[in-house]
Design a protein around this motif. Structure first.
Motif, short mmCIF file in Angstrom:
data_model
loop_
_atom_site.label_atom_id
_atom_site.label_comp_id
_atom_site.label_asym_id
_atom_site.label_seq_id
_atom_site.Cartn_x
_atom_site.Cartn_y
_atom_site.Cartn_z
N ALA B 148 0.84 -1.20 0.00
CA ALA B 148 0.00 0.00 0.00
C ALA B 148 0.87 1.25 0.00
O ALA B 148 0.56 2.25 -0.66
CB ALA B 148 -0.93 -0.01 1.21
N LEU B 149 1.99 1.19 0.72
CA LEU B 149 2.90 2.33 0.76
C LEU B 149 3.50 2.58 -0.62
O LEU B 149 3.56 3.73 -1.09
CB LEU B 149 4.01 2.07 1.80
N GLU B 150 3.91 1.51 -1.27
CA GLU B 150 4.46 1.65 -2.63
C GLU B 150 3.41 2.28 -3.56
O GLU B 150 3.71 3.20 -4.33
CB GLU B 150 4.93 0.30 -3.18
N GLY B 151 2.18 1.80 -3.43
CA GLY B 151 1.10 2.35 -4.26
C GLY B 151 0.91 3.84 -4.01
O GLY B 151 0.74 4.63 -4.94
N ALA B 152 0.96 4.23 -2.73
CA ALA B 152 0.76 5.65 -2.39
C ALA B 152 1.91 6.49 -2.94
O ALA B 152 1.68 7.58 -3.49
CB ALA B 152 0.68 5.80 -0.87
N ILE B 153 3.15 5.99 -2.84
CA ILE B 153 4.30 6.74 -3.36
C ILE B 153 4.17 6.90 -4.88
O ILE B 153 4.38 7.98 -5.42
CB ILE B 153 5.64 6.05 -2.98
N ARG B 154 3.78 5.81 -5.55
CA ARG B 154 3.66 5.87 -7.01
C ARG B 154 2.47 6.72 -7.45
O ARG B 154 2.43 7.20 -8.59
CB ARG B 154 3.58 4.46 -7.60
N SER B 155 1.49 6.91 -6.56
CA SER B 155 0.37 7.79 -6.92
C SER B 155 0.79 9.26 -6.87
O SER B 155 0.14 10.12 -7.47
CB SER B 155 -0.82 7.56 -5.98
N ARG B 156 1.88 9.55 -6.16
CA ARG B 156 2.33 10.94 -6.02
C ARG B 156 3.50 11.27 -6.96
O ARG B 156 3.60 12.38 -7.46
CB ARG B 156 2.72 11.22 -4.57
N ASP B 163 10.57 5.31 -8.37
CA ASP B 163 11.37 4.09 -8.16
C ASP B 163 12.36 4.25 -7.01
O ASP B 163 12.49 3.38 -6.15
CB ASP B 163 12.15 3.74 -9.44
N THR B 164 13.08 5.38 -7.00
CA THR B 164 14.11 5.56 -5.98
C THR B 164 13.49 5.73 -4.59
O THR B 164 14.02 5.23 -3.59
CB THR B 164 14.99 6.78 -6.30
N ASN B 165 12.33 6.42 -4.54
CA ASN B 165 11.66 6.58 -3.25
C ASN B 165 11.10 5.25 -2.74
O ASN B 165 11.16 4.97 -1.54
CB ASN B 165 10.54 7.64 -3.34
N VAL B 166 10.60 4.45 -3.66
CA VAL B 166 10.11 3.12 -3.26
C VAL B 166 11.28 2.28 -2.75
O VAL B 166 11.17 1.58 -1.73
CB VAL B 166 9.37 2.44 -4.44
N SER B 167 12.42 2.36 -3.44
CA SER B 167 13.61 1.61 -3.01
C SER B 167 14.03 2.01 -1.59
O SER B 167 14.36 1.14 -0.77
CB SER B 167 14.79 1.86 -3.95
N ALA B 168 14.01 3.31 -1.34
CA ALA B 168 14.40 3.80 -0.02
C ALA B 168 13.43 3.29 1.05
O ALA B 168 13.85 2.84 2.13
CB ALA B 168 14.43 5.33 -0.01
N ALA B 169 12.12 3.35 0.73
CA ALA B 169 11.12 2.88 1.69
C ALA B 169 11.29 1.38 1.95
O ALA B 169 11.24 0.93 3.10
CB ALA B 169 9.71 3.17 1.16
N LYS B 170 11.52 0.62 0.91
CA LYS B 170 11.68 -0.84 1.04
C LYS B 170 12.91 -1.18 1.87
O LYS B 170 12.88 -2.10 2.69
CB LYS B 170 11.81 -1.48 -0.35
N ARG B 171 13.99 -0.45 1.62
CA ARG B 171 15.24 -0.74 2.34
C ARG B 171 15.05 -0.51 3.84
O ARG B 171 15.45 -1.36 4.66
CB ARG B 171 16.37 0.15 1.80
#
Lengths: 385, 181
Positions: B148-156, B163-171
């Protein structure tokens, strides 16, 4: 119904788009800015076939709306606080010319001292302007009331402008789930704008002309009658709104746990949500407290208020405004509505200029009302007086 | 109802973080509400943003005084602002810091420190830590899922920025989940 989560201002802009205004004119001012930025983008992106008129002031914004409305267009504007104050002269003109303009008000305090934060002094300042005034508890109500306002205002038996008031920042800047209705349903409910009369070079008429002493009193009487008739129109179209969209607006005042309440809180706008949570907690402690949410301040639903409050033994009014030298504007109306009932009405001026109001404040106010202490500014910081 | 308070400095994306966390929670089926502490939007000045989560419609409009969770984007704020104010046992405090400092934590509050600035610099190339800390929050609180977090980041955000923000969140998410902080 599809719920989405978005900022209140964006929800308002998207809903105004669905109402298909043909002319929008506004001047940005905090906390209304995101609404008109949103609408400017919507028009620029070709998502709404409207003329967006950039102007140099709020006075010009509403003036442009008046011209466009008189020429037969559905129009929209939004403002707040000093912007509304700057519009004052034309606010009264729009109403006197009986133009069905809808304007969003992201409620904010009035200068001086400067405050960009929320209270409701700005729209209350326009109490006597002859506009309808609706107040939203949440962003769903804010957008629904925009749709409803067009329907009510454009009724040829009404022909009035309306403020749709929603608390600045507290609603305009909050992200929360919301149902943005479909274009199909909004079209079905609002329909196209059919002007009662309009400026036409081939059939010239004048709006807002000179009224000599032989006529002025009658103009004012007819205007007053129209504002009073708006109460029934809001109820009728509010019921129709409920049938189409599934959310009922057939009442100008809405009770919450009020039926068996001993103490009634009366409030307008977003504070009603906090009051409801406080009431649930007070009820759990055995206190019979209820809320009367005033959705409509003009026309003022005196009869509905008196009926809804007839059984309580104490009334506590929360006013996010003050008529300096008198009381809060809501309390003045409630006292008038309840005249002769002998129910004590206590006024609490609170939340001015963005002062946060918490559940514990609502509970303290109920305690004060129970002790017969009221007609006060609540929450004063004695150390800075 | 659970409540999150985010402390940051103007320009660090605290309001965006609140909005994206609320979006992630809502898309996963929970009522949520996000809003800033209004009117203090100056770059570098202490700011706050708030998120509520509930299984029922949220009516409460006051600011958040007794948070279940806090996120602190800049540990130097702790000298200026009582970021722990109102926290109680069972709460979780997530602090972006490279140093192992002693904090004056309320009793029973779980402290998670993470060098989000380092992660953000490596993944995004800028010291904007909001998405990294959102990943840490998802892992530590369980209020939002990583998907859900990835979805929210990609919606913005779009493209590489997303991609880079999702990578940071995942890490950050994985570091917390694996106890590597």
């Amino acid at each position: 119904m599809t719920m989405e989560i978005m900022e209140g201002s964006i929800a308002v802009a998207e809903t105004v788009r669905l109402c298909r205004p043909q002319v929008i004119s506004a001047y940005p001012i905090t906390p209304q800015t995101h609404i008109v930025e949103g609408l400017a983008s919507i028009v620029a992106d070709g998502r709404l076939d409207a003329e967006y008129i950039c102007v140099e002031s709020e006075f010009s914004a509403l003036s442009a709306c008046i011209g466009a409305s008189a020429a037969g267009s559905r129009v929209y504007s939004a403002t707040t606080s000093q912007g509304l104050a700057l519009m004052t002269e034309v606010v009264f003109n729009a109403a006197g010319m009986r133009l069905p303009i809808v304007m969003g008000i992201a409620n904010r305090a009035i200068s001086a001292p400067l405050s960009i934060w929320n209270d409701q002094q700005d729209s209350i300042m326009m109490r006597d302007s002859g506009w309808i005034q609706l107040y939203a508890e949440d962003n769903q109500e804010a957008i629904d009331m925009h749709i409803l306002a067009y329907k009510v205002c454009e009724d040829h038996n009404i022909l009035l402008p309306a403020f749709v008031c929603f608390d600045g920042f507290i609603l305009s800047h909050v992200f929360e789930p919301i149902d943005i209705p479909s274009q199909e349903l909004v079209d079905k409910f609002v329909g196209p704008f059919t002007p009662y009369q309009k400026l036409d070079v081939n059939d010239p008429i004048s709006f807002g002309m000179y009224a000599t002493p032989e006529y002025y009193l009658e103009f004012r009487y007819e205007h007053d009658q129209a504002v009073k008739r708006a109460a029934e129109a809001i109820k009728k179209y509010g019921k129709e709104f409920g049938e189409i969209f599934g959310r009922d607006y057939s009442e100008l005042v809405v009770g919450y746990k009020l039926e068996d309440a001993d103490i009634a809180i009366v409030a307008m706008g977003s504070i009603c949500g906090t009051v409801k949570d406080a009431i649930d907690e007070m009820r759990a402690e055995g206190k019979k407290v209820g809320l009367l949410n005033l959705r409509c301040f003009r026309p003022f639903p005196s009869t509905d208020v008196a009926k809804a409050l007839a059984h309580v033994n104490t009334i506590a009014v929360l006013d996010k405004n003050v008529s300096l030298g008198a009381k809060g504007a809501v309390a003045i109306e409630i006292k008038e509505a309840c005249y002769g009932s002998n129910i004590p009405v206590y006024d609490y001026i609170l939340g001015l200029g963005g002062r946060d109001v918490r559940k514990k404040d609502i509970k303290k106010i109920v305690d004060l009302a129970e002790k017969g202490e009221g007609d006060m500014f609540y929450g004063l910081r004695e150390e800075v007086l | 109802m659970r409540e999150l308070r985010i402390h940051g400095r103007g320009g660090q994306g605290s309001v965006t973080a609140a909005e994206l966390i609320a979006t992630a929670a809502f898309t996963a089926g929970v009522y949520s509400q996000a809003f800033p502490a209004f009117g203090v939007e100056r770059r570098g000045a202490p700011v706050q943003a708030f998120v509520r989560f509930s299984d029922e419609k949220i009516r409460l409009r006051s600011q958040i005084y007794e948070p279940d969770y806090i996120i602190v984007q800049d540990s130097t704020l702790i000298h200026d602002v009582n970021v722990f104010a109102g926290m109680s046992a069972g709460g979780i405090a997530i602090i972006n810091t490279e140093k192992d400092l002693k904090y004056n934590l309320p009793e029973g509050v779980k402290l998670i420190t993470i060098d989000a600035t380092k992660i953000a610099m490596e993944e995004i190339g800028r010291p904007i830590t909001n998405t990294t800390l959102m990943g840490a929050f998802a892992a530590a609180s369980g209020e939002i899922t990583l998907d859900a977090l990835e979805g929210a980041i990609r919606s913005r955000f779009d493209g590489k920025l997303a991609d880079t923000n999702v990578s940071a969140a995942k890490r950050a998410y994985n570091m917390i989940k694996e106890g590597r902080v």
